[in-house]
Design an enzyme around this catalytic site. Sequence first.
Site, PDB file in Angstrom:
ATOM      1  N   VAL A  49      -9.922  -2.719   2.148  1.00  0.00           N
ATOM      2  CA  VAL A  49     -11.026  -1.868   1.697  1.00  0.00           C
ATOM      3  C   VAL A  49     -12.340  -2.676   1.618  1.00  0.00           C
ATOM      4  CG1 VAL A  49     -11.804  -0.241  -0.054  1.00  0.00           C
ATOM      5  CG2 VAL A  49      -9.349  -0.512   0.360  1.00  0.00           C
ATOM      6  N   LYS A 105      -6.779   2.836  -8.674  1.00  0.00           N
ATOM      7  CA  LYS A 105      -6.165   3.922  -9.466  1.00  0.00           C
ATOM      8  C   LYS A 105      -5.203   3.390 -10.516  1.00  0.00           C
ATOM      9  CE  LYS A 105      -4.223   3.349  -5.294  1.00  0.00           C
ATOM     10  NZ  LYS A 105      -4.650   3.378  -3.915  1.00  0.00           N
ATOM     11  N   VAL A 134      -8.564   8.072  -5.356  1.00  0.00           N
ATOM     12  CA  VAL A 134      -7.697   9.247  -5.180  1.00  0.00           C
ATOM     13  C   VAL A 134      -7.885   9.832  -3.784  1.00  0.00           C
ATOM     14  CG1 VAL A 134      -7.062  11.521  -6.063  1.00  0.00           C
ATOM     15  CG2 VAL A 134      -7.888   9.772  -7.648  1.00  0.00           C
ATOM     16  N   ILE A 186     -10.978  11.599   1.065  1.00  0.00           N
ATOM     17  CA  ILE A 186     -11.289  12.971   0.616  1.00  0.00           C
ATOM     18  C   ILE A 186     -12.153  12.904  -0.648  1.00  0.00           C
ATOM     19  CG2 ILE A 186     -10.337  15.155  -0.211  1.00  0.00           C
ATOM     20  CD1 ILE A 186      -7.722  14.499   1.204  1.00  0.00           C
ATOM     21  N   GLY A 237      -2.618  -0.733   7.138  1.00  0.00           N
ATOM     22  CA  GLY A 237      -3.375  -1.065   5.928  1.00  0.00           C
ATOM     23  C   GLY A 237      -3.178  -0.048   4.814  1.00  0.00           C
ATOM     24  N   GLU A 245       0.151  -0.548  -0.816  1.00  0.00           N
ATOM     25  CA  GLU A 245      -0.319  -1.282  -2.007  1.00  0.00           C
ATOM     26  C   GLU A 245       0.228  -2.708  -1.942  1.00  0.00           C
ATOM     27  OE1 GLU A 245      -2.483   0.078  -4.357  1.00  0.00           O
ATOM     28  OE2 GLU A 245      -2.524   1.516  -2.732  1.00  0.00           O
ATOM     29  N   LYS A 286      -2.825   8.587  -9.214  1.00  0.00           N
ATOM     30  CA  LYS A 286      -3.914   9.459  -8.731  1.00  0.00           C
ATOM     31  C   LYS A 286      -3.871  10.811  -9.440  1.00  0.00           C
ATOM     32  CE  LYS A 286      -3.632   7.140  -4.265  1.00  0.00           C
ATOM     33  NZ  LYS A 286      -2.944   7.096  -2.976  1.00  0.00           N
TER      34      LYS A 286
HETATM   35  P1  NAP Z   1      -5.789  -5.988  -0.063  1.00  0.00           P
HETATM   36  O1  NAP Z   1      -5.963  -5.780   1.377  1.00  0.00           O
HETATM   37  O2  NAP Z   1      -4.543  -6.591  -0.570  1.00  0.00           O
HETATM   38  O3  NAP Z   1      -7.044  -6.837  -0.585  1.00  0.00           O
HETATM   39  C1  NAP Z   1      -7.142  -7.318  -1.886  1.00  0.00           C
HETATM   40  C2  NAP Z   1      -8.294  -8.303  -1.932  1.00  0.00           C
HETATM   41  O4  NAP Z   1      -8.471  -8.729  -3.280  1.00  0.00           O
HETATM   42  C3  NAP Z   1      -8.078  -9.564  -1.097  1.00  0.00           C
HETATM   43  O5  NAP Z   1      -9.249  -9.885  -0.416  1.00  0.00           O
HETATM   44  C4  NAP Z   1      -7.746 -10.633  -2.125  1.00  0.00           C
HETATM   45  O6  NAP Z   1      -8.168 -11.928  -1.748  1.00  0.00           O
HETATM   46  C5  NAP Z   1      -8.556 -10.142  -3.297  1.00  0.00           C
HETATM   47  N1  NAP Z   1      -8.023 -10.598  -4.576  1.00  0.00           N
HETATM   48  C6  NAP Z   1      -6.830 -10.333  -5.123  1.00  0.00           C
HETATM   49  N2  NAP Z   1      -6.709 -10.926  -6.325  1.00  0.00           N
HETATM   50  C7  NAP Z   1      -7.864 -11.578  -6.538  1.00  0.00           C
HETATM   51  C8  NAP Z   1      -8.364 -12.399  -7.581  1.00  0.00           C
HETATM   52  N3  NAP Z   1      -7.631 -12.655  -8.645  1.00  0.00           N
HETATM   53  N4  NAP Z   1      -9.596 -12.911  -7.453  1.00  0.00           N
HETATM   54  C9  NAP Z   1     -10.349 -12.657  -6.365  1.00  0.00           C
HETATM   55  N5  NAP Z   1      -9.936 -11.892  -5.343  1.00  0.00           N
HETATM   56  C10 NAP Z   1      -8.712 -11.358  -5.426  1.00  0.00           C
HETATM   57  O7  NAP Z   1      -5.963  -4.606  -0.869  1.00  0.00           O
HETATM   58  P2  NAP Z   1      -6.682  -3.274  -0.370  1.00  0.00           P
HETATM   59  O8  NAP Z   1      -5.719  -2.472   0.413  1.00  0.00           O
HETATM   60  O9  NAP Z   1      -8.001  -3.586   0.178  1.00  0.00           O
HETATM   61  O10 NAP Z   1      -6.822  -2.499  -1.784  1.00  0.00           O
HETATM   62  C11 NAP Z   1      -7.832  -2.846  -2.704  1.00  0.00           C
HETATM   63  C12 NAP Z   1      -7.884  -1.767  -3.778  1.00  0.00           C
HETATM   64  O11 NAP Z   1      -8.146  -0.511  -3.147  1.00  0.00           O
HETATM   65  C13 NAP Z   1      -6.602  -1.563  -4.563  1.00  0.00           C
HETATM   66  O12 NAP Z   1      -6.918  -1.169  -5.872  1.00  0.00           O
HETATM   67  C14 NAP Z   1      -5.919  -0.399  -3.844  1.00  0.00           C
HETATM   68  O13 NAP Z   1      -5.054   0.327  -4.675  1.00  0.00           O
HETATM   69  C15 NAP Z   1      -7.127   0.421  -3.506  1.00  0.00           C
HETATM   70  N6  NAP Z   1      -6.971   1.350  -2.391  1.00  0.00           N
HETATM   71  C16 NAP Z   1      -6.504   0.911  -1.191  1.00  0.00           C
HETATM   72  C17 NAP Z   1      -6.416   1.786  -0.130  1.00  0.00           C
HETATM   73  C18 NAP Z   1      -5.905   1.373   1.211  1.00  0.00           C
HETATM   74  O14 NAP Z   1      -5.734   2.252   2.066  1.00  0.00           O
HETATM   75  N7  NAP Z   1      -5.647   0.103   1.447  1.00  0.00           N
HETATM   76  C19 NAP Z   1      -6.818   3.125  -0.312  1.00  0.00           C
HETATM   77  C20 NAP Z   1      -7.301   3.531  -1.545  1.00  0.00           C
HETATM   78  C21 NAP Z   1      -7.384   2.634  -2.582  1.00  0.00           C
HETATM   79  P3  NAP Z   1      -7.576 -12.692  -0.447  1.00  0.00           P
HETATM   80  O15 NAP Z   1      -7.927 -11.823   0.734  1.00  0.00           O
HETATM   81  O16 NAP Z   1      -8.256 -13.985  -0.423  1.00  0.00           O
HETATM   82  O17 NAP Z   1      -6.099 -12.763  -0.685  1.00  0.00           O
HETATM   83  N1  HSE Z   2      -1.215   2.931  -0.730  1.00  0.00           N
HETATM   84  C1  HSE Z   2      -2.010   4.105  -0.771  1.00  0.00           C
HETATM   85  C2  HSE Z   2      -1.426   5.174   0.139  1.00  0.00           C
HETATM   86  C3  HSE Z   2      -3.422   3.788  -0.357  1.00  0.00           C
HETATM   87  O1  HSE Z   2      -0.548   4.875   0.937  1.00  0.00           O
HETATM   88  O2  HSE Z   2      -1.848   6.327   0.010  1.00  0.00           O
HETATM   89  C4  HSE Z   2      -4.379   4.911  -0.638  1.00  0.00           C
HETATM   90  O3  HSE Z   2      -4.565   5.092  -2.005  1.00  0.00           O
END
Ligand code: NAP
Ligand code: HSE
Length: 428
Positions: free
Chosen positions: A15, A107, A134, A138, A189, A192, A207
């Site tokens: 993200v 969330k 959430v 959307i 991607g 979680e 959510k």
């Molecule tokens: P991700 O790809 O695992 O990225 C997490 C990032 O946070 C990484 O860059 C990581 O650093 C960094 N990080 C983790 N712990 C840290 C700390 N203690 N200090 C500094 N940086 C830290 O996760 P993501 O998929 O982008 O998701 C991020 C958030 O968005 C989560 O809350 C997730 O629930 C939410 N979300 C994700 C999606 C989706 O489709 N992926 C959709 C909706 C919501 P490094 O890269 O250096 O390891």
């Molecule tokens: N892990 C979540 C999903 C990301 O699969 O819907 C979006 O919140």
Amino acid sequence: MTQPLRLGIAGLGTVGTGVVKIIRQQAALLTKRTGRSIQISAVSARSRAKDRGVSLSDYGWEDDPVALATRDDVDVFVELMGGAEGSAKAATEAALAAGKDVVTANKAMLAMHGQALAELAESKNANIRYEAAVAGGIPIIKALTEGLAANEISRVMGVMNGTCNYILTRMEATGQGYNVLFDECAKLGYLEADPNLDVGGIDAAHKLALLSSIAFGTKVDFAGIEIEGIQRVTLDDITHAADMGYRIKLLGVAQKTGRGLEQRMMPCLVPAQSPLGVLEGGTNMVVVEGHAVEQVVLRGPGAGEGPTASAVMGDICDIARGLRLPVFGQPAATLEAAPVAQSVLPAPYYLRMALTDKPGALAKVASALGDAGISIDRMRQREHDGDVATVIIVTHKTARPALDEAMTSMDSTGVVQENPVAIRIEAL
Ligand code: NAP
Ligand code: HSE
């Protein structure tokens, strides 16, 4: 010219990098639309050395997200690390305590600490925005808090986890196993950091807890949600359900009942040709029913870099434009604690059972259902496997406790080979 809006972005994963890319690629468009330049002052992640496919050389760097959140040159703290506790919560609290606005996709953190964080934000005249938390791309938070603000909401329901919908629909379409599809979700991607949150129904329940709070003016109550994941859904159930005209979805429903607020997140059968039934892959859908609007259906990509970054950017644009709203649509102090209602609302159920193939077996099952006051709508017997036959029954509407009573008495008949599978059927 109005001052630029200066961001500190913590988390540069799926993200976070998506957000950086939009800010870099759409700078002119964002300025035109918000009347301000949107700039990144500094960023933070665990590894500074990692190549993230986007240049970060123009921005400051902080190893510690709390230090980032409180920098003088940060107006808005953008939390994209994830996790209900730890750095995400500490940095969010630090930003709010310093009177800075927060945008987050987290969330899990809001489902567990939403009330306290909202109170902290409002005490500091700061804002928390969480559209991306959430249903991915959307704009459901905006729809509920703004466009539908005049409605008394009766029900919110939907498919809110891209991973689960991807796995369930691809299992049916390709016959591929769970593990192969799970790996595809990782590549897209969607997952979680702890994928058990996805397949266990917990992420989707986080959510639902947020949507319930806005819809019903209640304190976020994650503990009040009945949760079941998709781990026990088999290809057999998907196929049998399809034969009967249904599809299996991880479906969330929040509804006011005479006994309190019922919130559930569990696999359900929905009519295959209904709007929910035709959802494919990582697509999400949220349905809102309100007294004046009647029914609104929102559909779109529920996960992944672009859609989620789009939602984060929508929040950032709102802050740049000066839009300020209470976190859950009304002041946090006015949110009520709703009594928890579970299994109050009756529904038809799909039952799959393995019966000993001998005279009277089916009659025993039918009488266990009849004794519990449950009427059979449809029934099919599948091919035999040795002396065992799979029988699928669709019941008329019944309360879950009556069904549990019937399944307990079936167990004592000696003709049911394994625990029957019972899946609720929901109509849109
Ligand atoms: P991700 O790809 O695992 O990225 C997490 C990032 O946070 C990484 O860059 C990581 O650093 C960094 N990080 C983790 N712990 C840290 C700390 N203690 N200090 C500094 N940086 C830290 O996760 P993501 O998929 O982008 O998701 C991020 C958030 O968005 C989560 O809350 C997730 O629930 C939410 N979300 C994700 C999606 C989706 O489709 N992926 C959709 C909706 C919501 P490094 O890269 O250096 O390891
Ligand atoms: N892990 C979540 C999903 C990301 O699969 O819907 C979006 O919140």
